[in-house]
Design a protein around this motif. Structure first.
Motif, PDB file in Angstrom:
ATOM      1  N   LEU A  83       0.717  -1.089  -0.231  1.00  0.00           N
ATOM      2  CA  LEU A  83       0.150  -0.224  -0.041  1.00  0.00           C
ATOM      3  C   LEU A  83       0.854   1.129  -0.167  1.00  0.00           C
ATOM      4  CD1 LEU A  83      -2.580  -0.980   2.550  1.00  0.00           C
ATOM      5  CD2 LEU A  83      -2.665  -1.377   0.008  1.00  0.00           C
ATOM      6  N   GLU A  84       0.372   2.340  -0.513  1.00  0.00           N
ATOM      7  CA  GLU A  84       1.096   3.408  -0.600  1.00  0.00           C
ATOM      8  C   GLU A  84       0.785   4.404   0.642  1.00  0.00           C
ATOM      9  OE1 GLU A  84       1.284   7.499  -3.633  1.00  0.00           O
ATOM     10  OE2 GLU A  84       0.327   5.677  -4.378  1.00  0.00           O
ATOM     11  N   VAL A  85       1.806   5.167   1.053  1.00  0.00           N
ATOM     12  CA  VAL A  85       1.530   6.103   2.453  1.00  0.00           C
ATOM     13  C   VAL A  85       1.196   7.404   1.602  1.00  0.00           C
ATOM     14  CG1 VAL A  85       2.718   7.172   3.927  1.00  0.00           C
ATOM     15  CG2 VAL A  85       3.482   4.953   3.284  1.00  0.00           C
ATOM     16  N   VAL A  86      -0.025   7.818   2.134  1.00  0.00           N
ATOM     17  CA  VAL A  86      -0.537   9.111   1.807  1.00  0.00           C
ATOM     18  C   VAL A  86      -0.334  10.258   2.843  1.00  0.00           C
ATOM     19  CG1 VAL A  86      -2.102   8.039   0.270  1.00  0.00           C
ATOM     20  CG2 VAL A  86      -2.753   8.426   2.667  1.00  0.00           C
ATOM     21  N   ASP A  87      -0.272   9.905   4.119  1.00  0.00           N
ATOM     22  CA  ASP A  87       0.058  10.957   5.154  1.00  0.00           C
ATOM     23  C   ASP A  87       0.893  10.392   6.302  1.00  0.00           C
ATOM     24  OD1 ASP A  87       0.027  13.658   6.217  1.00  0.00           O
ATOM     25  OD2 ASP A  87      -1.778  13.591   6.854  1.00  0.00           O
ATOM     26  N   VAL A  88       1.720  11.198   7.036  1.00  0.00           N
ATOM     27  CA  VAL A  88       2.329  10.753   8.147  1.00  0.00           C
ATOM     28  C   VAL A  88       1.693  11.709   9.357  1.00  0.00           C
ATOM     29  CG1 VAL A  88       4.419   9.475   7.120  1.00  0.00           C
ATOM     30  CG2 VAL A  88       4.345  11.875   7.597  1.00  0.00           C
ATOM     31  N   ALA A  89       1.981  11.204  10.444  1.00  0.00           N
ATOM     32  CA  ALA A  89       1.879  11.804  11.653  1.00  0.00           C
ATOM     33  C   ALA A  89       2.770  11.354  12.823  1.00  0.00           C
ATOM     34  CB  ALA A  89       0.331  11.701  12.250  1.00  0.00           C
ATOM     35  N   PRO A  90       2.960  12.186  13.984  1.00  0.00           N
ATOM     36  CA  PRO A  90       3.690  11.734  15.093  1.00  0.00           C
ATOM     37  C   PRO A  90       3.482  10.112  15.433  1.00  0.00           C
ATOM     38  CG  PRO A  90       3.189  14.003  15.411  1.00  0.00           C
ATOM     39  CD  PRO A  90       2.390  13.386  14.259  1.00  0.00           C
ATOM     40  N   PHE A  91       2.072   9.671  15.366  1.00  0.00           N
ATOM     41  CA  PHE A  91       1.619   8.572  15.968  1.00  0.00           C
ATOM     42  C   PHE A  91       1.644   7.456  15.161  1.00  0.00           C
ATOM     43  CE2 PHE A  91      -2.040  11.393  15.044  1.00  0.00           C
ATOM     44  CZ  PHE A  91      -2.674  10.724  14.055  1.00  0.00           C
ATOM     45  N   GLY A  92       1.744   7.768  13.872  1.00  0.00           N
ATOM     46  CA  GLY A  92       1.806   6.706  12.902  1.00  0.00           C
ATOM     47  C   GLY A  92       1.705   7.385  11.343  1.00  0.00           C
ATOM     48  N   ALA A  93       1.395   6.288  10.329  1.00  0.00           N
ATOM     49  CA  ALA A  93       1.147   6.728   9.049  1.00  0.00           C
ATOM     50  C   ALA A  93      -0.080   6.175   8.521  1.00  0.00           C
ATOM     51  CB  ALA A  93       2.412   5.996   8.255  1.00  0.00           C
ATOM     52  N   PHE A  94      -0.729   7.006   7.537  1.00  0.00           N
ATOM     53  CA  PHE A  94      -1.933   6.550   6.621  1.00  0.00           C
ATOM     54  C   PHE A  94      -1.651   6.174   5.327  1.00  0.00           C
ATOM     55  CE2 PHE A  94      -2.900   9.635  10.137  1.00  0.00           C
ATOM     56  CZ  PHE A  94      -4.051   8.911  10.811  1.00  0.00           C
ATOM     57  N   MET A  95      -2.360   5.091   5.272  1.00  0.00           N
ATOM     58  CA  MET A  95      -2.110   4.151   3.883  1.00  0.00           C
ATOM     59  C   MET A  95      -3.533   4.262   2.926  1.00  0.00           C
ATOM     60  SD  MET A  95       0.738   3.043   4.773  1.00  0.00           S
ATOM     61  CE  MET A  95       1.668   1.853   3.659  1.00  0.00           C
ATOM     62  N   ASP A  96      -3.265   4.418   1.651  1.00  0.00           N
ATOM     63  CA  ASP A  96      -4.412   4.334   0.852  1.00  0.00           C
ATOM     64  C   ASP A  96      -4.739   2.911   0.577  1.00  0.00           C
ATOM     65  OD1 ASP A  96      -6.300   4.580  -1.160  1.00  0.00           O
ATOM     66  OD2 ASP A  96      -5.063   5.154  -2.645  1.00  0.00           O
ATOM     67  N   TRP A  97      -6.031   2.352   0.985  1.00  0.00           N
ATOM     68  CA  TRP A  97      -6.491   1.044   0.799  1.00  0.00           C
ATOM     69  C   TRP A  97      -7.616   1.060   0.088  1.00  0.00           C
ATOM     70  CZ3 TRP A  97      -8.707  -2.044   5.603  1.00  0.00           C
ATOM     71  CH2 TRP A  97      -9.747  -1.076   6.194  1.00  0.00           C
ATOM     72  N   GLY A  98      -7.997   2.024  -0.550  1.00  0.00           N
ATOM     73  CA  GLY A  98      -9.167   1.919  -1.415  1.00  0.00           C
ATOM     74  C   GLY A  98     -10.384   2.507  -0.827  1.00  0.00           C
ATOM     75  N   LEU A  99     -10.416   3.182   0.426  1.00  0.00           N
ATOM     76  CA  LEU A  99     -11.859   3.375   1.225  1.00  0.00           C
ATOM     77  C   LEU A  99     -11.479   4.854   1.656  1.00  0.00           C
ATOM     78  CD1 LEU A  99     -12.116   0.380   3.568  1.00  0.00           C
ATOM     79  CD2 LEU A  99     -13.330   0.853   1.287  1.00  0.00           C
ATOM     80  N   PRO A 100     -12.757   5.434   1.752  1.00  0.00           N
ATOM     81  CA  PRO A 100     -12.629   7.001   2.198  1.00  0.00           C
ATOM     82  C   PRO A 100     -11.824   7.257   3.425  1.00  0.00           C
ATOM     83  CG  PRO A 100     -14.866   6.163   1.692  1.00  0.00           C
ATOM     84  CD  PRO A 100     -14.099   4.857   1.734  1.00  0.00           C
ATOM     85  N   LYS A 101     -11.942   6.276   4.372  1.00  0.00           N
ATOM     86  CA  LYS A 101     -10.863   6.586   5.586  1.00  0.00           C
ATOM     87  C   LYS A 101      -9.553   5.638   5.392  1.00  0.00           C
ATOM     88  CE  LYS A 101     -10.814   5.544  10.524  1.00  0.00           C
ATOM     89  NZ  LYS A 101     -11.263   4.614  11.570  1.00  0.00           N
TER      90      LYS A 101
END
Length: 284
Positions: A83-101
């Protein structure tokens, strides 16, 4: 085959649910046990009327409420995915998995810091602490360490998951951990590739050493044929010989130096080529 209603609401999986009632925010869908979940209005279509069955994926929204979605994600609970990383934060990273969240990979589940735009291989898991679906890059605990039915030279299905100084790690037959050493690779491979490999060794720790080359005598003939075909494509002349650098050989022919030298000898014995200090020459 007629669909059956899911016995209960299952987080992280596709569920087949019955339309129970229509409300302002959307449709409420019900499982066999009587529990229901909201399908937001933006996913409702005209053919979704009372008592019809709908296939939905269940996850939690931004307020941690169970919610349904008609879109199937790139990966579900217990799946491995690149999966691709779309955002990062101090507590973790957010991945695009094909859903709105987007899917969160908590910092504690990362091997190294994530960067926006890169791709990482992760597993979708249920986090007991937060009761959410999250991703983890730490896959070691999820492999079966007692391989069964994997003898030396046996064929196996693999999925490439990471590159290390030793080679490429992979998932073997969806349950074991394997490694292909760099000196065993003579073709382009990348993360996410699915391939057929062959068992070289099953180690005491449960890890499996693999090769992409089919065992047996036919490999020599295949390697020699590859040299011959490349010569024909290059007008019968190529600037390589027994003394050529191993990396140059690998780049040009996709062969190890040992295989290359063996192929040259075989082709010379068959009177198909001539090897000189200046290179390989195809005989008429």
């Amino acid at each position: 085959m007629q669909k059956e209603i899911s016995p209960y609401l299952e987080l992280g999986k596709m569920n087949t649910l019955r339309v129970d009632r229509d409300t302002t925010p959307g449709l409420f869908l019900m499982a066999q046990d009587g529990n229901d979940v909201l399908l937001p209005g933006q996913y409702v279509t005209e053919d979704m009327c009372e008592n019809t069955l709908v296939d939905v994926f269940l996850y939690t929204d931004s307020e941690d409420r169970l919610v349904a979605n008609t879109n199937k994600p790139l990966a579900m609970l217990d799946d491995f995915a690149l999966l691709e990383v779309v955002d990062v934060a101090p507590f973790g990273a957010f991945m695009d998995w094909g859903l709105p969240k987007d899917l969160l990979v908590p910092k504690m589940f990362q091997k190294t810091p994530f960067e926006i735009g890169e791709k990482r291989f992760i597993k979708i898991i249920y986090d007991e602490r937060t009761h959410r679906l999250v991703g983890t890059e730490k896959l070691g605990d999820f492999f079966d360490r007692k391989p069964k039915g994997l003898a030396v030279n046996k064929e196996a299905d693999i999925l490439i998951i990471s590159k290390t100084p030793l080679g490429f790690k992979c998932i073997v037959n969806d349950k074991y951990e394997g490694l292909i050493y760099h000196n065993e690779i003579f073709e382009d491979i990348k993360l996410g590739d699915k391939k057929t490999a062959y068992v070289k060794t099953v180690r005491k720790d449960g890890n499996i050493d693999l090769t992409l080359r089919r065992p047996g005598s036919k490999q020599n003939a295949t390697s020699a044929q590859k040299v011959l075909e490349l010569l024909e494509k290059n007008k019968g002349i190529m600037p390589y010989n027994y003394k050529s650098d191993a990396e140059l050989i690998k780049s040009a022919f996709g062969l190890s130096k040992k295989e290359f030298k063996r192929s040259l000898t075989q082709l010379q014995n068959d009177n198909k080529i001539e090897v000189k200090d200046t290179g390989i020459y195809l005989k008429a």
